[in-house]
Design an enzyme around this catalytic site. Sequence first.
Site, PDB file in Angstrom:
ATOM      1  N   GLY A  80       0.816  -1.217   0.000  1.00  0.00           N
ATOM      2  CA  GLY A  80       0.000   0.000   0.000  1.00  0.00           C
ATOM      3  C   GLY A  80       0.843   1.257   0.000  1.00  0.00           C
ATOM      4  N   SER A  81       0.168   2.387  -0.141  1.00  0.00           N
ATOM      5  CA  SER A  81       0.874   3.654  -0.376  1.00  0.00           C
ATOM      6  C   SER A  81       1.646   4.143   0.849  1.00  0.00           C
ATOM      7  CB  SER A  81      -0.132   4.728  -0.825  1.00  0.00           C
ATOM      8  OG  SER A  81      -1.167   4.869   0.128  1.00  0.00           O
TER       9      SER A  81
ATOM     10  N   ASP B 115       2.631  -2.553   8.109  1.00  0.00           N
ATOM     11  CA  ASP B 115       1.600  -2.665   7.077  1.00  0.00           C
ATOM     12  C   ASP B 115       0.538  -1.605   7.309  1.00  0.00           C
ATOM     13  OD1 ASP B 115       0.375  -3.763   4.851  1.00  0.00           O
ATOM     14  OD2 ASP B 115       0.314  -5.799   5.643  1.00  0.00           O
TER      15      ASP B 115
ATOM     16  N   LYS C  24      -8.437  -4.942   6.146  1.00  0.00           N
ATOM     17  CA  LYS C  24      -7.390  -4.763   5.154  1.00  0.00           C
ATOM     18  C   LYS C  24      -7.825  -5.461   3.874  1.00  0.00           C
ATOM     19  CE  LYS C  24      -3.137  -5.584   6.484  1.00  0.00           C
ATOM     20  NZ  LYS C  24      -2.723  -4.519   5.548  1.00  0.00           N
TER      21      LYS C  24
ATOM     22  N   GLY D 257      -7.664  -3.668   0.618  1.00  0.00           N
ATOM     23  CA  GLY D 257      -7.942  -2.742  -0.469  1.00  0.00           C
ATOM     24  C   GLY D 257      -7.029  -2.992  -1.662  1.00  0.00           C
TER      25      GLY D 257
ATOM     26  N   GLU E 199      -0.673 -10.819   3.588  1.00  0.00           N
ATOM     27  CA  GLU E 199      -0.464  -9.874   4.687  1.00  0.00           C
ATOM     28  C   GLU E 199      -0.824 -10.523   6.028  1.00  0.00           C
ATOM     29  OE1 GLU E 199      -1.345  -5.706   2.270  1.00  0.00           O
ATOM     30  OE2 GLU E 199      -2.980  -6.685   3.334  1.00  0.00           O
TER      31      GLU E 199
END
Length: 235
Positions: A32-33, A88, A101, A103, A110
Amino acid sequence: MSDDAVTLMKQQVGKAAADRVQSGTIVGLGTGSTTAYAIQYIGERLQKGELKDIKGIPTSFQASVLAKKYGIPLTSLDEVDRIDVAIDGADEVDPQKQLIKGGGAAHTREKIVDSLAEQFIVVVDSSKLVDKLGLGFLLPVEVIPMAMTPVMRAIEGLGGEPTLRMGVKKAGPVVTDEGNLVIDVKFANGIENPADLEKTLNNIPGVLENGLFVDTADVILVGEVKDGQPSVREV
């Protein structure tokens, strides 16, 4: 809030997590970002010599590519007997530190890595904090392709509204790193009991894993912007 402020906030919280990594440790690298900034800063600390003897375990193809880009040596669960810390993101965090979680459709890997870690650090911006899970963000469920229709029926029986996740800039559905499909589930009144629902969903034949992370998070680092200045607080 401007895009620049959001980026700055994600950078700060990613850096705060990277600063907690110690030499000689095995690190779970999330997806993720926001986590991408943590991976970048871990790499920078290695290059500066602030960190030594780190090995990363990626939770996705994205994490693996970023780790290689920033010079973090990678290993696998076959090679190690522990994960010291995992970093994370999350799509939603409730007051009990329960998470949604998935997305990025990487929640199965994960969950394996994050739940094995001695310490699981969650990095989010303040928009991800919610009073109750599932009201704003749909719950991802990873499903073996042949079981998609019966699983969707079973989810409807639990009061959920399932939708097959479709690709963006790609024809057809999203396919996970494991080669499976993702069903996003809406619960009209949110998720009353995350622990029960996590088990119930995972007991449906054909479901590989779902995006409820119950009792796995140890530390939540939240990025905020106040008066235009980014700050990080621990929940």
